[in-house]
Design an enzyme around this catalytic site. Sequence first.
Site, PDB file in Angstrom:
ATOM      1  N   ARG A 150       0.836  -1.197   0.000  1.00 27.73           N
ATOM      2  CA  ARG A 150       0.000   0.000   0.000  1.00 27.73           C
ATOM      3  C   ARG A 150       0.875   1.253   0.000  1.00 27.73           C
ATOM      4  O   ARG A 150       2.030   1.216   0.441  1.00 27.73           O
ATOM      5  CB  ARG A 150      -0.909   0.011   1.228  1.00 27.73           C
ATOM      6  CG  ARG A 150      -1.810  -1.221   1.354  1.00 27.73           C
ATOM      7  CD  ARG A 150      -2.563  -1.207   2.681  1.00 27.73           C
ATOM      8  NE  ARG A 150      -3.431  -2.371   2.826  1.00 27.73           N
ATOM      9  CZ  ARG A 150      -3.065  -3.516   3.410  1.00 27.73           C
ATOM     10  NH1 ARG A 150      -1.833  -3.642   3.907  1.00 27.73           N
ATOM     11  NH2 ARG A 150      -3.920  -4.525   3.503  1.00 27.73           N
ATOM     12  N   LYS A 174      -1.396  -3.392   8.000  1.00 32.03           N
ATOM     13  CA  LYS A 174      -2.641  -3.155   8.716  1.00 32.03           C
ATOM     14  C   LYS A 174      -2.578  -3.764  10.109  1.00 32.03           C
ATOM     15  O   LYS A 174      -2.186  -4.910  10.285  1.00 32.03           O
ATOM     16  CB  LYS A 174      -3.779  -3.783   7.900  1.00 32.03           C
ATOM     17  CG  LYS A 174      -5.167  -3.356   8.286  1.00 32.03           C
ATOM     18  CD  LYS A 174      -6.157  -3.935   7.284  1.00 32.03           C
ATOM     19  CE  LYS A 174      -7.570  -3.530   7.621  1.00 32.03           C
ATOM     20  NZ  LYS A 174      -8.531  -4.090   6.646  1.00 32.03           N
ATOM     21  N   HIS A 246      -3.671   3.593  -6.095  1.00 38.25           N
ATOM     22  CA  HIS A 246      -3.925   2.253  -5.553  1.00 38.25           C
ATOM     23  C   HIS A 246      -4.040   1.210  -6.661  1.00 38.25           C
ATOM     24  O   HIS A 246      -3.952   0.009  -6.401  1.00 38.25           O
ATOM     25  CB  HIS A 246      -5.206   2.268  -4.709  1.00 38.25           C
ATOM     26  CG  HIS A 246      -5.269   1.162  -3.697  1.00 38.25           C
ATOM     27  ND1 HIS A 246      -4.397   1.072  -2.633  1.00 38.25           N
ATOM     28  CD2 HIS A 246      -6.089   0.087  -3.587  1.00 38.25           C
ATOM     29  CE1 HIS A 246      -4.689   0.003  -1.915  1.00 38.25           C
ATOM     30  NE2 HIS A 246      -5.704  -0.614  -2.467  1.00 38.25           N
ATOM     31  N   ARG A 249      -1.337  -1.455  -6.859  1.00 40.75           N
ATOM     32  CA  ARG A 249      -1.525  -2.643  -6.012  1.00 40.75           C
ATOM     33  C   ARG A 249      -2.450  -3.637  -6.707  1.00 40.75           C
ATOM     34  O   ARG A 249      -2.196  -4.848  -6.703  1.00 40.75           O
ATOM     35  CB  ARG A 249      -2.099  -2.201  -4.663  1.00 40.75           C
ATOM     36  CG  ARG A 249      -2.342  -3.312  -3.650  1.00 40.75           C
ATOM     37  CD  ARG A 249      -2.641  -2.660  -2.300  1.00 40.75           C
ATOM     38  NE  ARG A 249      -3.278  -3.553  -1.357  1.00 40.75           N
ATOM     39  CZ  ARG A 249      -2.632  -4.383  -0.543  1.00 40.75           C
ATOM     40  NH1 ARG A 249      -1.314  -4.469  -0.603  1.00 40.75           N
ATOM     41  NH2 ARG A 249      -3.284  -5.132   0.323  1.00 40.75           N
ATOM     42  N   HIS A 272      -3.318  -9.429   3.216  1.00 46.63           N
ATOM     43  CA  HIS A 272      -4.742  -9.558   3.516  1.00 46.63           C
ATOM     44  C   HIS A 272      -4.942 -10.533   4.670  1.00 46.63           C
ATOM     45  O   HIS A 272      -4.423 -11.648   4.644  1.00 46.63           O
ATOM     46  CB  HIS A 272      -5.509 -10.071   2.296  1.00 46.63           C
ATOM     47  CG  HIS A 272      -5.721  -9.029   1.241  1.00 46.63           C
ATOM     48  ND1 HIS A 272      -6.009  -9.346  -0.072  1.00 46.63           N
ATOM     49  CD2 HIS A 272      -5.690  -7.676   1.301  1.00 46.63           C
ATOM     50  CE1 HIS A 272      -6.143  -8.227  -0.765  1.00 46.63           C
ATOM     51  NE2 HIS A 272      -5.954  -7.207   0.045  1.00 46.63           N
ATOM     52  N   TYR A 281      -9.797 -10.458  -6.906  1.00 42.05           N
ATOM     53  CA  TYR A 281      -8.949 -10.405  -8.096  1.00 42.05           C
ATOM     54  C   TYR A 281      -9.190 -11.576  -9.036  1.00 42.05           C
ATOM     55  O   TYR A 281      -8.817 -11.511 -10.207  1.00 42.05           O
ATOM     56  CB  TYR A 281      -7.475 -10.338  -7.691  1.00 42.05           C
ATOM     57  CG  TYR A 281      -7.148  -9.067  -6.946  1.00 42.05           C
ATOM     58  CD1 TYR A 281      -7.067  -7.849  -7.612  1.00 42.05           C
ATOM     59  CD2 TYR A 281      -6.953  -9.075  -5.571  1.00 42.05           C
ATOM     60  CE1 TYR A 281      -6.793  -6.677  -6.925  1.00 42.05           C
ATOM     61  CE2 TYR A 281      -6.677  -7.911  -4.874  1.00 42.05           C
ATOM     62  CZ  TYR A 281      -6.604  -6.719  -5.566  1.00 42.05           C
ATOM     63  OH  TYR A 281      -6.341  -5.561  -4.886  1.00 42.05           O
TER      64      TYR A 281
END
Length: 300
Positions: A150, A174, A246, A249, A272, A281
């Site tokens: 990110r 994250k 973004h 990514r 993730h 995706y």
Amino acid sequence: MIQEGKLEQQFFDYLHSERNYSVNTSTAYENDLLDFRRFLNEQAITTYQQVTFLDVRIYLTELKQKSFSRTTVARKISSLRSFYTFLLRENVINENPFTYVSHAKNQLRLPKFFYSEEMEALFQVVYEDNETLTLRDRVLLEVLYGTGIRVSECAGILLPDLDTSYQAILIRGKGNKERYVPFGVYAEDAITDYLPERANLMSRYKKSHDALLVNHYGDPLTTRGIRYCLSKIISKASLTRKIHPHMLRHTFATDLLNNGADMRTVQELLGHASLSSTQIYTHVTKEHLKSTYMKHHPRA
């Protein structure tokens, strides 16, 4: 259990003061958030940060089963997307789980990505000369596309995070979760060319820190600064459609899957927590396969 607290109140204040929403509209947003909080508590989800794309799909299914009108569902999604956009702005979360849900039809909205011709145009911009900031932008583009991290994670890279012997970067993602992400020879060469120029720039302005990416004064490049640099690269590349940083990514993930990478590996590389966030995706790659078939097969 999630209870109404500071985050919600800040959001409602934001609706009143910055968005100038009417009392009725703000009340509708509050009710929508209250209903969503009820759903999360039933699912034993204790924080807004834990919500994934799959949780959103389950919630949409519940709304459908309750026979809400399409207009009502669209409003609820709009309310919750706005709330999560606010959380994103406040750096409470790194991704908005409502991003890929459309307003009107509640259909999956596929992530946009760069086509190969567009990526070539972007790279041409950062390889046009060897000025210090061009070298910096080269690192920026090679690292973002080469690792799929990110923009906020890229801003946090420190020199000690680079392990050149293994061609890997320590990423703080994250929820402050750490992961190692490999990078390729293009990114390695870009970093090697850039570091001496970075040192010269920082020496000129008498700066001392470990941030990999710096601005023209030698200070650490912020997330906002990275977005600005990417916007300039995109503008110089003369790309015509509406795009955002973004998408690098998204392109990273899509290219990996299109070239045979397995889903679990891509999930780990992207950081993730849930596989459902990565599964979006697969829809993109199916669209890619279909468009390729339609374009090249004589009987399509």
